[in-house]
Design a protein around this motif. Structure first.
Motif, PDB file in Angstrom:
ATOM      1  N   LEU A   1       6.419   7.083 -11.649  1.00  0.00           N
ATOM      2  CA  LEU A   1       6.306   8.476 -11.230  1.00  0.00           C
ATOM      3  C   LEU A   1       5.815   9.325 -12.394  1.00  0.00           C
ATOM      4  CD1 LEU A   1       9.753   8.748  -9.432  1.00  0.00           C
ATOM      5  CD2 LEU A   1       7.538   8.477  -8.336  1.00  0.00           C
ATOM      6  N   GLU A   2       4.864  10.182 -12.124  1.00  0.00           N
ATOM      7  CA  GLU A   2       4.457  11.179 -13.104  1.00  0.00           C
ATOM      8  C   GLU A   2       5.239  12.448 -12.804  1.00  0.00           C
ATOM      9  OE1 GLU A   2       0.616  13.743 -14.649  1.00  0.00           O
ATOM     10  OE2 GLU A   2       0.305  12.205 -13.135  1.00  0.00           O
ATOM     11  N   VAL A   3       5.872  13.003 -13.814  1.00  0.00           N
ATOM     12  CA  VAL A   3       6.627  14.242 -13.646  1.00  0.00           C
ATOM     13  C   VAL A   3       5.639  15.401 -13.705  1.00  0.00           C
ATOM     14  CG1 VAL A   3       8.434  15.717 -14.578  1.00  0.00           C
ATOM     15  CG2 VAL A   3       8.675  13.235 -14.699  1.00  0.00           C
TER      16      VAL A   3
ATOM     17  N   ASN B   1      -0.112   9.198  -4.965  1.00  0.00           N
ATOM     18  CA  ASN B   1      -0.826  10.426  -5.339  1.00  0.00           C
ATOM     19  C   ASN B   1      -0.427  11.646  -4.519  1.00  0.00           C
ATOM     20  OD1 ASN B   1      -2.355   9.426  -7.531  1.00  0.00           O
ATOM     21  ND2 ASN B   1      -3.692   8.409  -6.081  1.00  0.00           N
ATOM     22  N   LYS B   2       0.633  11.559  -3.780  1.00  0.00           N
ATOM     23  CA  LYS B   2       1.159  12.695  -3.024  1.00  0.00           C
ATOM     24  C   LYS B   2       2.230  13.383  -3.886  1.00  0.00           C
ATOM     25  CE  LYS B   2       3.864  13.694   1.099  1.00  0.00           C
ATOM     26  NZ  LYS B   2       4.619  13.110   2.204  1.00  0.00           N
ATOM     27  N   VAL B   3       2.214  14.704  -3.936  1.00  0.00           N
ATOM     28  CA  VAL B   3       3.236  15.444  -4.670  1.00  0.00           C
ATOM     29  C   VAL B   3       4.528  15.380  -3.856  1.00  0.00           C
ATOM     30  CG1 VAL B   3       3.940  17.679  -5.587  1.00  0.00           C
ATOM     31  CG2 VAL B   3       1.552  16.947  -5.766  1.00  0.00           C
ATOM     32  N   ILE B   4       5.590  14.899  -4.495  1.00  0.00           N
ATOM     33  CA  ILE B   4       6.877  14.760  -3.810  1.00  0.00           C
ATOM     34  C   ILE B   4       7.978  15.435  -4.616  1.00  0.00           C
ATOM     35  CG2 ILE B   4       6.272  12.658  -2.559  1.00  0.00           C
ATOM     36  CD1 ILE B   4       7.695  11.046  -4.691  1.00  0.00           C
TER      37      ILE B   4
ATOM     38  N   GLU C   1      11.623  17.920 -11.061  1.00  0.00           N
ATOM     39  CA  GLU C   1      11.691  18.435  -9.689  1.00  0.00           C
ATOM     40  C   GLU C   1      10.540  17.964  -8.814  1.00  0.00           C
ATOM     41  OE1 GLU C   1      11.850  22.686  -9.997  1.00  0.00           O
ATOM     42  OE2 GLU C   1      13.995  22.670 -10.437  1.00  0.00           O
ATOM     43  N   LEU C   2       9.351  17.861  -9.393  1.00  0.00           N
ATOM     44  CA  LEU C   2       8.186  17.417  -8.632  1.00  0.00           C
ATOM     45  C   LEU C   2       7.554  16.221  -9.325  1.00  0.00           C
ATOM     46  CD1 LEU C   2       6.388  20.745  -7.636  1.00  0.00           C
ATOM     47  CD2 LEU C   2       7.796  19.272  -6.184  1.00  0.00           C
ATOM     48  N   PHE C   3       7.112  15.265  -8.498  1.00  0.00           N
ATOM     49  CA  PHE C   3       6.560  14.016  -9.000  1.00  0.00           C
ATOM     50  C   PHE C   3       5.298  13.658  -8.244  1.00  0.00           C
ATOM     51  CE2 PHE C   3      11.157  13.903  -8.838  1.00  0.00           C
ATOM     52  CZ  PHE C   3      11.525  13.534 -10.109  1.00  0.00           C
ATOM     53  N   LYS C   4       4.614  12.660  -8.800  1.00  0.00           N
ATOM     54  CA  LYS C   4       3.521  12.014  -8.091  1.00  0.00           C
ATOM     55  C   LYS C   4       3.702  10.518  -8.324  1.00  0.00           C
ATOM     56  CE  LYS C   4      -0.609  12.823  -9.638  1.00  0.00           C
ATOM     57  NZ  LYS C   4      -1.989  13.249  -9.918  1.00  0.00           N
TER      58      LYS C   4
ATOM     59  N   VAL D   1      12.292  11.477  -3.118  1.00  0.00           N
ATOM     60  CA  VAL D   1      12.377  10.197  -3.816  1.00  0.00           C
ATOM     61  C   VAL D   1      13.340   9.253  -3.092  1.00  0.00           C
ATOM     62  CG1 VAL D   1      12.974   9.051  -5.986  1.00  0.00           C
ATOM     63  CG2 VAL D   1      11.674  11.183  -6.024  1.00  0.00           C
ATOM     64  N   ALA D   2      14.361   9.774  -2.448  1.00  0.00           N
ATOM     65  CA  ALA D   2      15.284   8.929  -1.680  1.00  0.00           C
ATOM     66  C   ALA D   2      14.527   8.209  -0.562  1.00  0.00           C
ATOM     67  CB  ALA D   2      16.425   9.761  -1.108  1.00  0.00           C
ATOM     68  N   GLY D   3      13.609   8.891   0.099  1.00  0.00           N
ATOM     69  CA  GLY D   3      12.785   8.259   1.128  1.00  0.00           C
ATOM     70  C   GLY D   3      11.880   7.202   0.538  1.00  0.00           C
ATOM     71  N   LEU D   4      11.383   7.465  -0.647  1.00  0.00           N
ATOM     72  CA  LEU D   4      10.547   6.500  -1.349  1.00  0.00           C
ATOM     73  C   LEU D   4      11.349   5.240  -1.667  1.00  0.00           C
ATOM     74  CD1 LEU D   4       7.821   5.940  -2.671  1.00  0.00           C
ATOM     75  CD2 LEU D   4       8.580   7.265  -4.641  1.00  0.00           C
ATOM     76  N   TYR D   5      12.599   5.409  -2.087  1.00  0.00           N
ATOM     77  CA  TYR D   5      13.505   4.273  -2.331  1.00  0.00           C
ATOM     78  C   TYR D   5      13.589   3.395  -1.092  1.00  0.00           C
ATOM     79  CZ  TYR D   5      16.153   4.879  -6.717  1.00  0.00           C
ATOM     80  OH  TYR D   5      16.562   4.909  -8.012  1.00  0.00           O
ATOM     81  N   ASN D   6      13.746   4.014   0.065  1.00  0.00           N
ATOM     82  CA  ASN D   6      13.898   3.261   1.307  1.00  0.00           C
ATOM     83  C   ASN D   6      12.606   2.565   1.721  1.00  0.00           C
ATOM     84  OD1 ASN D   6      16.614   3.916   1.664  1.00  0.00           O
ATOM     85  ND2 ASN D   6      16.104   5.828   2.681  1.00  0.00           N
TER      86      ASN D   6
END
Length: 83
Positions: free
Chosen positions: A28-30, A6-9, A40-43, A14-19
């Protein structure tokens, strides 16, 4: 507490999320797309080892509507993150 949920990223985050979630499916919600149509922005709504759990998450979402855009991504740490 889950750091990413639920954090806007941004697409760069997203690369950090992959790791942080290797080998998991990410839902991911766009939230925003650029003028070129790329997201460009996701949750991060949910993540799981089983993609079917993410489909179930969407089906159970009482706030779902046709305007929402979702992306299912497999966090493969051995592959380039391209969103």
């Amino acid at each position: 507490m889950e750091v990413w949920t639920n954090k806007v990223i941004s697409s760069k985050d997203v690369a950090g999320l992959y790791n942080d979630k290797p080998g998991e499916w990410l839902l991911l919600e766009v939230l925003k797309t650029g003028s070129n149509g790329r997201a460009e922005l996701f949750k991060l709504l949910a993540h799981s080892n089983d993609k079917e759990n993410l489909y179930a998450y969407i089906m159970e979402d009482e706030n779902w509507n046709w305007d929402k855009k979702y992306i299912f991504v497999f966090a493969d740490p051995d592959s380039l993150c391209e969103i």
